[in-house]
Design an enzyme around this catalytic site. Structure first.
Site, PDB file in Angstrom:
ATOM      1  N   ASP A 131       1.103  -1.301  -0.225  1.00 19.31           N
ATOM      2  CA  ASP A 131      -0.022  -0.423   0.227  1.00 19.31           C
ATOM      3  C   ASP A 131       0.649   1.070  -0.023  1.00 19.31           C
ATOM      4  O   ASP A 131       1.699   1.160   1.021  1.00 19.31           O
ATOM      5  CB  ASP A 131      -1.547  -0.199   1.391  1.00 19.31           C
ATOM      6  CG  ASP A 131      -1.624   1.039   1.245  1.00 19.31           C
ATOM      7  OD1 ASP A 131      -2.240   1.884  -0.162  1.00 19.31           O
ATOM      8  OD2 ASP A 131      -2.544   1.893   2.230  1.00 19.31           O
ATOM      9  N   GLY A 156      -4.174 -11.314   8.068  1.00 17.14           N
ATOM     10  CA  GLY A 156      -4.969 -10.914   9.292  1.00 17.14           C
ATOM     11  C   GLY A 156      -3.753 -10.457  10.075  1.00 17.14           C
ATOM     12  O   GLY A 156      -2.791 -10.388  10.755  1.00 17.14           O
ATOM     13  N   HIS A 176     -11.119 -20.882  -9.182  1.00 17.86           N
ATOM     14  CA  HIS A 176     -11.658 -21.966  -8.625  1.00 17.86           C
ATOM     15  C   HIS A 176     -11.311 -23.099 -10.045  1.00 17.86           C
ATOM     16  O   HIS A 176     -12.527 -24.580 -10.305  1.00 17.86           O
ATOM     17  CB  HIS A 176     -14.223 -21.917  -8.446  1.00 17.86           C
ATOM     18  CG  HIS A 176     -14.282 -22.834  -7.462  1.00 17.86           C
ATOM     19  ND1 HIS A 176     -13.823 -24.249  -7.595  1.00 17.86           N
ATOM     20  CD2 HIS A 176     -14.906 -22.743  -6.359  1.00 17.86           C
ATOM     21  CE1 HIS A 176     -13.921 -24.729  -6.322  1.00 17.86           C
ATOM     22  NE2 HIS A 176     -15.199 -23.943  -5.446  1.00 17.86           N
ATOM     23  N   ASP A 231      -9.803 -26.443  -6.223  1.00 14.94           N
ATOM     24  CA  ASP A 231     -11.351 -26.465  -5.385  1.00 14.94           C
ATOM     25  C   ASP A 231     -11.212 -26.430  -4.328  1.00 14.94           C
ATOM     26  O   ASP A 231      -9.626 -26.448  -3.896  1.00 14.94           O
ATOM     27  CB  ASP A 231     -11.583 -28.465  -5.805  1.00 14.94           C
ATOM     28  CG  ASP A 231     -10.684 -29.054  -5.842  1.00 14.94           C
ATOM     29  OD1 ASP A 231      -9.670 -29.078  -4.515  1.00 14.94           O
ATOM     30  OD2 ASP A 231     -10.679 -30.269  -5.877  1.00 14.94           O
TER      31      ASP A 231
END
Length: 528
Positions: free
Chosen positions: A395, A470, A498, A502
């Site tokens: 950032d 996180g 996807h 999977d």
């Protein structure tokens, strides 16, 4: 004796181009490597240079025509020296009559345009961020002249020769085009020699620089929409033929009235008016400077932020995302990181947690190569990469940049740490090299440094997966004996493609990555 100049290959898969501007006229004397014509391909504006000295005998196309690769573009007379000299003298006199101000040069010097060079693969324009010089300044070869912002990074443009800055064609915030004049410089050298070597250049200096380029500080309104023949790339023309659309009847929403593919498709569907108006409004907003209106503020989206917007939209609209998240206990690896940080501080190596995340990820990729693969657009092929080029989302003040560390599978944690430091610093300064932005195979986004715990990151197309880290929290957990203990917990949130990954695959892959981080000794054992 005249012979044809054959239009060479100008890009992979490109078979035709549009004549944008002839830089010479019939009868002009041209030199080897002199720019002869600007042409527009599907991807960029390209300047075609001469291959030898001679006199232009015939231009086979007019401005706006479509020229074919491997077919004659113009004819050149490379005959006797006398004929060439005579033609040169005629061209010089013509140039003097047409543009007397072009020869307003001081004795022993000449004014030439600095052409903005290619500054990255596929980049055709850039924003002027800051001029490092002003008109009248003396500059040296290789001196930084201007900072420009491309879609990916801040780039510094150096001077090619020593001289005095005669004219800056753009002001801060303007959009400059690759292969077009950026500024004019007065350099030492005979003016007569310059005129004879490139008679059309004198005309370009006086007319194109003053009429086509905005001067520094200029507040002129944007050029009106095109008149007459439609301006469109070969790809748009092909699309118009497929849809049986007359381009001359289509209102263009691009710069200078250029007809875009969307304009053609909207016209064919009978609903161009509203779509074109919307795009024209967006184009106008993007090309204008920041302006205040009452209690609102309108600001153009440019540079890295504009590139990110397009990339994210393309990713979510073409890749079926799914998310998987799990908790990591980082207590042990954080303790190891603190030990190494103290040990290597005196050596100038900054050890953060990121090198551990990256190296452990690379070790897990060896067992699950599909996580390091990419699928083509029509989902008919998967490409597996041996190299683990792991990207870090940074950032910065100019927007989100994702440089990547190349060949992590061959690097130690210390080497990874050095690369993390180098790329993070470069990204925050907005000066990441183009090579560091290319070739990524999987990405990590560390939202935890700001304070988030869980995210749904968007895949950095064409990669197949991205993980968001996180913040690390000290939370109560039960140990093996059932006692409540304080542990350092982080949530890792994955987004996967996807089409090729999977849920079971990403869960098993994440579990292996987790084991490496929760038990650092197992990671060290697996390092080759």
């Amino acid at each position: 004796m005249s012979k044809d100049f054959i239009l060479p290959d100008i890009g992979e898969g490109i078979v035709e181009c549009e004549i944008v501007e002839w830089l010479v006229k019939e009868g002009d004397t041209i030199k080897e490597d002199q720019a002869v014509v600007d042409v527009m391909t599907d991807k960029a504006l390209v300047q075609i240079p001469a291959k030898e000295d001679g006199v232009v005998a015939k231009l086979y196309y007019a401005k706006g025509d479509i020229a074919k690769v491997h077919e004659p573009l113009f004819a050149i007379d490379s005959g006797s020296e006398d004929a060439g000299t005579a033609a040169s003298e005629v061209a010089k006199e013509t140039a003097k009559k047409e543009q007397p101000e072009a020869n307003a040069e001081t004795s022993g010097s000449t004014v030439t345009d600095f052409i903005l060079p290619d500054i990255g693969e596929g980049i055709v324009e850039c924003e002027i961020v800051e001029w490092q010089v002003k008109e009248g300044d003396t500059i040296e070869e290789d001196q930084a002249v201007v900072d420009v912002m491309t879609d990916k990074a801040l780039v510094q443009i150096p001077a090619k020769e020593t001289g005095v800055v005669e004219k800056l064609y753009y002001k801060q915030g303007d959009i400059a085009k690759v292969h077009e004049p950026l500024f004019a410089v007065r350099v030492a050298g005979g003016s007569d020699a310059a005129a004879s070597s490139s008679p059309s250049a004198a005309k370009s200096d006086s007319t194109e620089a003053s009429t086509q380029k905005p001067a520094a500080g200029s507040t002129e309104a944007p050029e009106p929409a095109r008149q007459g023949k439609a301006i469109a790339s070969p790809a748009v023309r092909r699309r118009a033929r497929e849809l049986d659309v007359d381009l001359s009847k289509v209102a263009g929403s691009g710069a200078k009235g250029r007809v875009m593919k969307e304009d053609v498709e909207a016209f064919a569907s009978g609903d161009q008016s509203s779509e074109t108006a919307t795009r024209a409004a967006e184009s106008s907003a993007a090309s204008s400077t920041t302006r205040a209106t009452g209690n609102t503020r309108v600001e153009p989206i440019r540079g890295v932020k504009a590139a990110m917007a397009k990339q994210m939209m393309k990713s979510v609209s073409t890749i079926p995302h799914f998310t998987y998240a799990d908790e990591f206990d980082l207590t042990n690896v954080i303790a190891l990181q603190k030990q190494l940080k103290e040990r290597y501080a005196d050596k100038g190596v900054r050890i953060t947690m990121m090198p551990f995340f990256i190296k452990a990820l690379s070790l897990a990729l060896k067992e699950f190569p599909v996580m390091n693969a990419q699928v083509n657009d029509d989902c008919t092929e998967i490409t597996y990469f041996d190299d683990h080029n792991i990207g870090m989302a940074v950032d910065t003040k100019i927007g989100l940049l994702v440089p990547n560390i190349k060949q992590v599978q061959n690097k130690s944690i210390i080497e990874v740490a050095q690369e993390v430091t180098r790329l993070t610093q470069a990204a925050r300064e907005g000066r990441v090299a183009q090579e560091d932005m290319k070739g990524g195979t999987i990405s990590i986004s560390n939202i935890g440094v700001i304070g988030g715990t869980v995210a749904t990151p968007i895949i950095n197309k064409p990669e197949a997966a991205i993980v968001a880290l996180g913040k690390v929290q000290e939370l109560p957990r039960f140990d093996a004996q059932g006692n409540v203990v304080a542990r350092k917990i982080m949530t890792a949130s994955w987004s996967g493609d996807h089409r090729i990954i999977d849920g079971g695959t990403i869960a098993r892959f994440n579990k292996l990555w987790q084991e490496f981080l929760e038990d650092p000794t197992s990671m060290l054992v697996h390092m080759s």
